[in-house]
Design a protein around this motif. Structure first.
Motif, mmCIF file in Angstrom:
data_model
loop_
_atom_site.group_PDB
_atom_site.id
_atom_site.type_symbol
_atom_site.label_atom_id
_atom_site.label_comp_id
_atom_site.label_asym_id
_atom_site.label_seq_id
_atom_site.Cartn_x
_atom_site.Cartn_y
_atom_site.Cartn_z
ATOM 1 N N LEU A 16 -2.232 1.906 -11.190
ATOM 2 C CA LEU A 16 -2.233 2.759 -12.372
ATOM 3 C C LEU A 16 -3.054 2.139 -13.499
ATOM 4 C CD1 LEU A 16 -1.247 5.100 -14.129
ATOM 5 C CD2 LEU A 16 0.867 3.819 -14.541
ATOM 6 N N LEU A 17 -2.900 0.829 -13.709
ATOM 7 C CA LEU A 17 -3.670 0.141 -14.750
ATOM 8 C C LEU A 17 -5.167 0.223 -14.457
ATOM 9 C CD1 LEU A 17 -3.905 -1.640 -17.252
ATOM 10 C CD2 LEU A 17 -3.458 -3.633 -15.798
ATOM 11 N N GLU A 18 -5.537 0.050 -13.190
ATOM 12 C CA GLU A 18 -6.953 0.113 -12.815
ATOM 13 C C GLU A 18 -7.508 1.512 -13.033
ATOM 14 O OE1 GLU A 18 -10.292 -1.975 -11.931
ATOM 15 O OE2 GLU A 18 -8.245 -2.719 -12.118
ATOM 16 N N GLU A 19 -6.658 2.513 -12.801
ATOM 17 C CA GLU A 19 -7.089 3.899 -13.029
ATOM 18 C C GLU A 19 -7.405 4.121 -14.510
ATOM 19 O OE1 GLU A 19 -7.780 8.015 -12.820
ATOM 20 O OE2 GLU A 19 -7.815 6.448 -11.296
ATOM 21 N N ILE A 20 -6.574 3.570 -15.387
ATOM 22 C CA ILE A 20 -6.828 3.690 -16.826
ATOM 23 C C ILE A 20 -8.120 2.986 -17.196
ATOM 24 C CG2 ILE A 20 -5.953 3.115 -19.129
ATOM 25 C CD1 ILE A 20 -3.125 3.281 -17.984
ATOM 26 N N VAL A 21 -8.325 1.797 -16.640
ATOM 27 C CA VAL A 21 -9.520 1.008 -16.951
ATOM 28 C C VAL A 21 -10.782 1.726 -16.505
ATOM 29 C CG1 VAL A 21 -10.765 -1.119 -16.395
ATOM 30 C CG2 VAL A 21 -8.319 -1.209 -16.904
ATOM 31 N N GLU B 22 -10.417 -12.690 -23.901
ATOM 32 C CA GLU B 22 -11.840 -12.481 -23.609
ATOM 33 C C GLU B 22 -12.034 -11.456 -22.501
ATOM 34 O OE1 GLU B 22 -10.408 -15.398 -23.956
ATOM 35 O OE2 GLU B 22 -11.342 -16.123 -25.814
ATOM 36 N N THR B 23 -11.179 -11.504 -21.470
ATOM 37 C CA THR B 23 -11.320 -10.536 -20.371
ATOM 38 C C THR B 23 -11.025 -9.131 -20.845
ATOM 39 O OG1 THR B 23 -9.021 -10.958 -19.708
ATOM 40 C CG2 THR B 23 -10.744 -12.244 -18.622
ATOM 41 N N GLU B 24 -10.104 -8.992 -21.787
ATOM 42 C CA GLU B 24 -9.811 -7.679 -22.340
ATOM 43 C C GLU B 24 -10.949 -7.198 -23.221
ATOM 44 O OE1 GLU B 24 -6.167 -5.447 -24.723
ATOM 45 O OE2 GLU B 24 -6.414 -7.619 -24.851
ATOM 46 N N ALA B 25 -11.559 -8.140 -23.989
ATOM 47 C CA ALA B 25 -12.645 -7.767 -24.895
ATOM 48 C C ALA B 25 -13.874 -7.293 -24.132
ATOM 49 C CB ALA B 25 -13.007 -8.958 -25.793
ATOM 50 N N MET B 26 -14.055 -7.793 -22.909
ATOM 51 C CA MET B 26 -15.217 -7.390 -22.110
ATOM 52 C C MET B 26 -15.186 -5.909 -21.775
ATOM 53 S SD MET B 26 -15.564 -10.611 -19.474
ATOM 54 C CE MET B 26 -16.841 -9.765 -18.537
ATOM 55 N N LEU B 27 -13.984 -5.320 -21.792
ATOM 56 C CA LEU B 27 -13.860 -3.896 -21.483
ATOM 57 C C LEU B 27 -14.387 -3.023 -22.610
ATOM 58 C CD1 LEU B 27 -12.759 -1.904 -19.376
ATOM 59 C CD2 LEU B 27 -10.561 -1.979 -20.558
ATOM 60 N N PHE B 28 -14.385 -3.561 -23.825
ATOM 61 C CA PHE B 28 -14.848 -2.812 -24.995
ATOM 62 C C PHE B 28 -15.864 -3.655 -25.771
ATOM 63 C CE2 PHE B 28 -10.388 -1.616 -24.265
ATOM 64 C CZ PHE B 28 -10.562 -0.267 -23.976
#
Length: 341
Positions: free
Chosen positions: A267-272, A305-311
């Motif tokens: 589910l998390l990957e689907e959101i990403v 940092e890994t979260e920031a790479m998404l945005f």
């Protein structure tokens, strides 16, 4: 859900004989389903894996003959054969077939279904989602070119002795399907599969809507968390709620923490991966998920940092006008050398 659908359409009791599921990259399936353009061609995140521009130009030239918009230079007698030879040479030197060695047995198993065209189309449609996105895109472009060339009455013969359709199959069968051990492959069967691809490429290389819908429905059900209280109005569209013995809060938290987290991770990957929602809504959903399932979230985003790479932050600084003025204007593609080998 994907493996179940593949096993069912292939008519097998198990996929063990044809597929090592450990070699399947689920991200490839998601990208092949959702990252497509208006023509249904998969789009690549890594642009370095795109076909070279000169090969794309050559393929477009023959696919759209006699209109060669990408090639401005005058043609000569035999020009189309030189262009075709250039394409054949390029695909002939790739190290691995487009359907890959890993999935060879899957596609060979489809051969037994060719006597049932609708079943074979569905099997190939689902099987082709296994491919790395760059392979799927090259297969889409190549087979579309092959089909158009075969049907183009305006294109001069590309061979003196072989019909154009037969030539397409002979020229590209090995770069589409072959095994590491050539003895194991009956080339006639490979040619038969490639011919079937040419005849049904639009449907085979499109996203299977039934599979996509069933998976999306499943994701919606996973997302829907409902708590029913005694005496509350029940949703008539759902099954009647079942009641269990009440447990303590600590025991509930323990069960939630130790339970299977694969659906939550999916589910998390689907959101990403969802490109249809805005950045604002995606951030909101991720924050909600992080609050509800911090452990699962931490596995996917172990550091800030890994979260920031998404945005990635978009720079607002505009380059100096002088730099733009010094740059040369865009130069259209000009061919300086002949395709004649």
């Amino acid at each position: 859900m994907y493996f179940c659908r593949l096993q069912k359409v292939l008519g097998l009791d198990s996929l063990d004989e044809v597929l090592d599921t450990k070699l399947v990259n689920s991200k490839h399936i998601v990208q092949n389903v959702y990252n497509v353009n208006k023509q249904g061609i998969v789009t690549l995140e890594d642009k370095s894996k795109e076909l070279p521009h000169w090969i794309l130009s050559a393929m477009k030239c023959l696919a759209n003959w006699p209109s060669c918009s990408d090639l401005k230079q005058p043609t000569y007698s035999g020009f189309e054969r030189d262009v075709f030879k250039t394409i054949v040479d390029y695909f002939g030197q790739i190290k691995e077939p487009l359907l890959t060695f890993h999935f060879f047995d899957v596609f060979v198993s489809v051969l037994g279904l060719l006597q049932k065209p609708s079943k074979a189309v569905e099997a190939l449609q689902i099987s082709c989602l296994l491919l790395p996105p760059e392979n799927r895109k090259r297969l889409q472009l190549l087979v579309r070119m092959m089909a158009r060339i075969s049907l183009n009455q305006d294109l001069p013969p590309l061979s003196e002795s072989v019909r154009t359709r037969t030539l397409m199959v002979q020229a590209f069968s090995r770069c589409i399907l072959c095994s590491k051990d050539e003895i194991d492959l009956d080339e006639l069967l490979a040619a038969k599969l490639v011919s079937f691809l040419m005849d049904n490429y639009q449907e085979i290389l499109s996203v299977p809507s039934a599979l996509k819908s069933s998976i999306e429905d499943h994701v919606v059900n996973v997302q829907r968390v409902q708590i029913k209280y005694a005496g509350a109005d029940s949703d008539a569209t759902l099954h009647p709620p079942s009641f269990c013995h009440q447990i303590s809060t600590d025991e509930f938290e323990h069960q939630r923490a130790t339970g299977s987290q694969e659906p939550l991770a999916a589910l998390l990957e689907e959101i990403v991966m969802n490109k249809e929602i805005s950045v604002k809504d995606k951030k909101k959903k991720l924050k909600q998920f992080q609050k509800s399932y911090p452990e699962v979230y931490r596995v996917r985003f172990p550091t800030p940092e890994t979260e920031a790479m998404l945005f990635p932050e978009k720079t607002k600084q505009k380059p100096p006008i002088l730099i733009w003025a010094l740059k040369k204007p865009f130069q259209p593609f000009h061919r300086t050398r002949s395709f004649r080998m």
